[in-house]
Design a protein around this motif. Structure first.
Motif, short mmCIF file in Angstrom:
data_model
loop_
_atom_site.label_atom_id
_atom_site.label_comp_id
_atom_site.label_asym_id
_atom_site.label_seq_id
_atom_site.Cartn_x
_atom_site.Cartn_y
_atom_site.Cartn_z
N ALA A 144 3.77 -1.94 -0.25
CA ALA A 144 4.48 -2.13 1.02
C ALA A 144 3.60 -1.67 2.19
CB ALA A 144 5.80 -1.37 1.01
N LEU A 145 2.91 -0.55 2.02
CA LEU A 145 2.01 -0.07 3.07
C LEU A 145 0.87 -1.07 3.28
CD1 LEU A 145 1.00 2.05 5.10
CD2 LEU A 145 -0.24 3.10 3.18
N ARG A 146 0.30 -1.56 2.20
CA ARG A 146 -0.81 -2.51 2.33
C ARG A 146 -0.37 -3.80 3.02
NH1 ARG A 146 -3.14 -1.55 -3.63
NH2 ARG A 146 -3.23 -3.81 -3.65
N ARG A 182 -12.02 10.63 8.05
CA ARG A 182 -10.68 11.07 8.44
C ARG A 182 -9.71 10.66 7.34
NH1 ARG A 182 -10.69 8.18 13.94
NH2 ARG A 182 -12.11 6.96 12.70
N VAL A 183 -8.81 11.56 7.01
CA VAL A 183 -7.83 11.31 5.95
C VAL A 183 -6.45 11.17 6.57
CG1 VAL A 183 -6.68 12.32 3.94
CG2 VAL A 183 -9.17 12.53 4.19
N VAL A 184 -5.74 10.13 6.13
CA VAL A 184 -4.34 9.95 6.51
C VAL A 184 -3.53 10.04 5.23
CG1 VAL A 184 -2.63 8.39 7.52
CG2 VAL A 184 -4.97 8.43 8.43
N ARG A 185 -2.53 10.90 5.21
CA ARG A 185 -1.65 11.03 4.06
C ARG A 185 -0.30 10.45 4.40
NH1 ARG A 185 -3.52 13.22 -0.41
NH2 ARG A 185 -5.53 14.23 -0.18
N VAL A 186 0.17 9.57 3.54
CA VAL A 186 1.45 8.90 3.73
C VAL A 186 2.36 9.32 2.58
CG1 VAL A 186 2.61 6.66 3.80
CG2 VAL A 186 0.35 6.93 4.87
N TRP A 187 3.55 9.83 2.91
CA TRP A 187 4.52 10.18 1.87
C TRP A 187 5.26 8.94 1.41
CZ3 TRP A 187 4.16 14.53 -0.57
CH2 TRP A 187 3.66 15.66 0.08
N GLU A 188 5.63 8.91 0.16
CA GLU A 188 6.32 7.74 -0.39
C GLU A 188 7.63 7.44 0.32
OE1 GLU A 188 8.03 7.83 -4.36
OE2 GLU A 188 8.09 10.00 -4.27
N HIS A 189 8.24 8.42 0.96
CA HIS A 189 9.53 8.19 1.62
C HIS A 189 9.39 7.62 3.04
CE1 HIS A 189 8.59 12.30 3.13
NE2 HIS A 189 9.10 11.79 4.24
N GLU A 190 8.15 7.56 3.54
CA GLU A 190 7.95 7.08 4.91
C GLU A 190 8.17 5.57 5.00
OE1 GLU A 190 4.68 8.60 7.42
OE2 GLU A 190 4.08 9.70 5.61
N ASP A 191 8.66 5.14 6.15
CA ASP A 191 8.81 3.72 6.43
C ASP A 191 7.40 3.10 6.47
OD1 ASP A 191 8.79 1.66 9.02
OD2 ASP A 191 10.46 1.38 7.60
N PRO A 192 7.15 2.04 5.71
CA PRO A 192 5.81 1.44 5.66
C PRO A 192 5.29 1.00 7.02
CG PRO A 192 7.18 0.54 3.92
CD PRO A 192 8.08 1.37 4.78
N ALA A 212 -0.44 -7.04 7.91
CA ALA A 212 0.31 -7.71 8.98
C ALA A 212 -0.16 -7.27 10.36
CB ALA A 212 1.80 -7.44 8.82
N LEU A 213 -0.71 -6.05 10.45
CA LEU A 213 -1.25 -5.56 11.72
C LEU A 213 -2.67 -6.07 11.97
CD1 LEU A 213 -0.02 -1.85 11.67
CD2 LEU A 213 0.83 -3.72 13.11
N GLY A 214 -3.18 -6.87 11.03
CA GLY A 214 -4.51 -7.43 11.19
C GLY A 214 -5.62 -6.56 10.62
N LEU A 215 -5.26 -5.50 9.91
CA LEU A 215 -6.28 -4.61 9.35
C LEU A 215 -6.75 -5.13 8.00
CD1 LEU A 215 -4.67 -1.17 10.18
CD2 LEU A 215 -6.60 -2.26 11.31
N ARG A 216 -8.03 -4.98 7.75
CA ARG A 216 -8.61 -5.34 6.46
C ARG A 216 -9.22 -4.08 5.88
NH1 ARG A 216 -5.51 -8.35 7.89
NH2 ARG A 216 -5.70 -10.59 8.15
N TYR A 217 -9.13 -3.94 4.57
CA TYR A 217 -9.45 -2.67 3.93
C TYR A 217 -9.89 -2.91 2.49
CZ TYR A 217 -4.72 -3.93 2.73
OH TYR A 217 -3.62 -4.65 2.35
#
Length: 131
Positions: A24-26, A109-119, A31-36
């Protein structure tokens, strides 16, 4: 004391990559135009794999499960084999802090996303760091 055999079998079947939360995050990032890149070890000599990597921006994103990483909002502490699970989760938290420090030392830089966060909200947070 280790986990019991039935628990060990059940936990070993838990997906560690391409989970629903991660997908869901990916999708939101795309959708925001980011490639990774996905599931890469961006820092040489550090055996830690980021879930989503932006090599050009030097940003690594980790999607952390609330149980496994001891979410401050949703962490649960099992009553069965409590000592084992507390040590396991606290060990994961310590490794996360070590990972953040090692990546920062290497210029990432590290970004941590919790599983409960809105994607969508998490993706917006990642976008702000990448840009």
């Amino acid at each position: 004391m280790d986990a019991t055999e039935p628990v060990r079998r059940r936990m070993s079947r838990q997906k560690s990559r391409d989970t629903a939360v991660e997908m869901a995050l990916r999708r939101a990032l795309h959708a925001l135009g980011l490639r990774y890149r996905v599931h890469r070890r961006p820092v040489a000599g550090v055996r830690r794999e980021a879930d989503v990597v932006f090599p050009g921006a030097r940003v690594a994103v980790f999607v952390d499960g609330c149980f496994w990483h001891g979410c401050p909002e949703h962490a649960t502490w099992p009553k069965n084999n409590a000592e084992f699970w507390r040590a396991k989760i606290e060990g994961n938290r310590a490794r996360d802090r070590d990972t953040d420090a090692r990546f920062a030392e290497a210029g990432w830089r590290v970004v941590r996303v919790w599983e409960h966060e809105d994607p969508a909200e998490a993706a917006a947070r990642v976008l702000a760091v990448v840009r």
